[in-house]
Design a protein around this motif. Structure first.
Motif, short mmCIF file in Angstrom:
data_model
loop_
_atom_site.label_atom_id
_atom_site.label_comp_id
_atom_site.label_asym_id
_atom_site.label_seq_id
_atom_site.Cartn_x
_atom_site.Cartn_y
_atom_site.Cartn_z
N ILE A 17 0.27 -8.80 -7.25
CA ILE A 17 1.55 -8.14 -7.50
C ILE A 17 2.16 -8.91 -8.66
CG2 ILE A 17 3.86 -7.70 -6.60
CD1 ILE A 17 2.54 -7.48 -3.81
N GLY A 18 2.48 -8.20 -9.75
CA GLY A 18 2.89 -8.97 -10.91
C GLY A 18 3.90 -8.31 -11.81
N ILE A 19 4.17 -9.04 -12.89
CA ILE A 19 5.12 -8.62 -13.90
C ILE A 19 4.54 -8.87 -15.29
CG2 ILE A 19 7.19 -9.04 -12.52
CD1 ILE A 19 7.48 -11.69 -14.25
N GLU A 20 5.07 -8.15 -16.25
CA GLU A 20 4.77 -8.46 -17.65
C GLU A 20 5.78 -9.48 -18.12
OE1 GLU A 20 4.75 -6.52 -22.13
OE2 GLU A 20 5.03 -5.19 -20.41
N LEU A 21 5.29 -10.55 -18.73
CA LEU A 21 6.17 -11.56 -19.31
C LEU A 21 6.58 -11.09 -20.70
CD1 LEU A 21 4.18 -14.75 -18.24
CD2 LEU A 21 6.19 -13.75 -17.13
N GLU A 80 -9.55 -7.76 1.50
CA GLU A 80 -10.30 -6.50 1.46
C GLU A 80 -9.34 -5.32 1.56
OE1 GLU A 80 -13.63 -6.44 0.95
OE2 GLU A 80 -13.46 -8.62 0.80
N GLU A 81 -8.08 -5.60 1.81
CA GLU A 81 -7.08 -4.56 2.01
C GLU A 81 -6.29 -4.31 0.72
OE1 GLU A 81 -4.79 -4.94 5.68
OE2 GLU A 81 -6.17 -6.54 6.29
N SER A 82 -5.34 -3.38 0.79
CA SER A 82 -4.48 -3.11 -0.35
C SER A 82 -3.05 -2.93 0.15
CB SER A 82 -4.93 -1.86 -1.10
OG SER A 82 -4.20 -1.75 -2.30
N LEU A 83 -2.14 -2.95 -0.78
CA LEU A 83 -0.73 -2.70 -0.50
C LEU A 83 -0.18 -1.75 -1.55
CD1 LEU A 83 0.67 -6.33 0.08
CD2 LEU A 83 0.43 -4.54 1.81
N PRO A 84 0.79 -0.91 -1.19
CA PRO A 84 1.39 -0.02 -2.20
C PRO A 84 2.05 -0.79 -3.33
CG PRO A 84 2.28 0.44 0.02
CD PRO A 84 1.34 -0.71 0.15
N GLU A 85 2.57 -2.01 -3.03
CA GLU A 85 3.23 -2.81 -4.05
C GLU A 85 2.26 -3.46 -5.04
OE1 GLU A 85 5.55 -3.32 -0.15
OE2 GLU A 85 3.47 -3.22 -0.76
N ALA A 86 0.98 -3.49 -4.69
CA ALA A 86 0.00 -4.17 -5.54
C ALA A 86 -0.08 -3.49 -6.91
CB ALA A 86 -1.36 -4.16 -4.87
N THR A 87 -0.17 -4.33 -7.94
CA THR A 87 -0.21 -3.79 -9.30
C THR A 87 -1.57 -3.93 -9.96
OG1 THR A 87 0.72 -5.89 -10.08
CG2 THR A 87 2.26 -4.08 -9.76
N ARG A 88 -2.45 -4.79 -9.41
CA ARG A 88 -3.74 -4.96 -10.07
C ARG A 88 -4.75 -5.65 -9.15
NH1 ARG A 88 -6.12 -4.67 -14.88
NH2 ARG A 88 -7.40 -6.33 -15.68
N LEU A 89 -6.00 -5.21 -9.27
CA LEU A 89 -7.13 -5.96 -8.72
C LEU A 89 -7.64 -6.82 -9.87
CD1 LEU A 89 -9.13 -3.37 -6.60
CD2 LEU A 89 -8.05 -5.46 -5.79
N ILE A 90 -7.54 -8.13 -9.73
CA ILE A 90 -7.86 -9.05 -10.81
C ILE A 90 -9.28 -9.58 -10.59
CG2 ILE A 90 -7.13 -11.13 -12.03
CD1 ILE A 90 -4.36 -10.63 -10.44
N GLN A 91 -10.16 -9.30 -11.55
CA GLN A 91 -11.56 -9.68 -11.46
C GLN A 91 -11.77 -11.03 -12.14
OE1 GLN A 91 -13.92 -7.73 -9.93
NE2 GLN A 91 -12.39 -6.18 -9.45
#
Length: 159
Positions: A17-21, A80-91
């Motif tokens: 869950i993140g932001i753009e700086l 392994e789960e997700s959340l609606p608030e999640a903004t990215r899957l980071i590889q």
């Protein structure tokens, strides 16, 4: 020089869950304020608790990544789960990582300290490997004796 080690890691994914700086990348005070405001907000509104409640381990990843020419900053966990608030899957790639260990009084202080050591000291003197981009993370691993401890993980390639 700071202690560090090179460690081989398998690829892994972090739900973030993140932001753009928005601050200029040379404006460290501005960047640190944006990060501090972000962490304060996700701690106060329960977002971080939601994220950690679905984690597969106790680690909290404080991730910095350039995405589409934007500086991004995330709170993340392995899950392994997700959340609606999640903004990215980071590889994170399989390969060698510079690993710097440390401890501090808070998650934020740990992240700032490890980032400073890794990028300001270690990467300026190592010659056999180089950071060529991709996500990097301060990994908060736990608490002991009133301090927070963890590691900075930076993917590198051989020169």
């Amino acid at each position: 020089m700071a202690n560090y080690r090179l460690e081989e890691k398998d690829s892994f994914t972090v739900l973030g869950i993140g932001i753009e700086l928005k601050s200029d990348y040379t404006d460290y005070a501005g960047i640190n304020k944006e990060k501090a405001d972000f962490w304060q907000a996700i701690n106060q509104d329960g977002t971080l608790d939601k994220l950690t409640s679905i984690a597969t381990n106790d680690y909290i990843f404080i991730v910095n990544e350039a995405v589409n020419n934007k500086m991004m900053h995330y709170a993340g966990v392995m899950t392994e789960e997700s959340l609606p608030e999640a903004t990215r899957l980071i590889q994170f790639p399989k390969g060698e990582y510079i690993v710097v260990e440390g401890e501090a009084d808070s998650d934020e202080e740990l992240s700032n300290k490890l980032t400073g050591i890794a990028f300001g000291e270690v990467l300026t003197v190592v010659t056999d490997v180089a950071y060529v981009g991709g996500p990097n993370a301060a990994v908060v691993m736990g608490q002991k004796d009133g301090s927070v401890y963890g590691e900075m993980w930076i993917p590198v390639v051989r020169n």
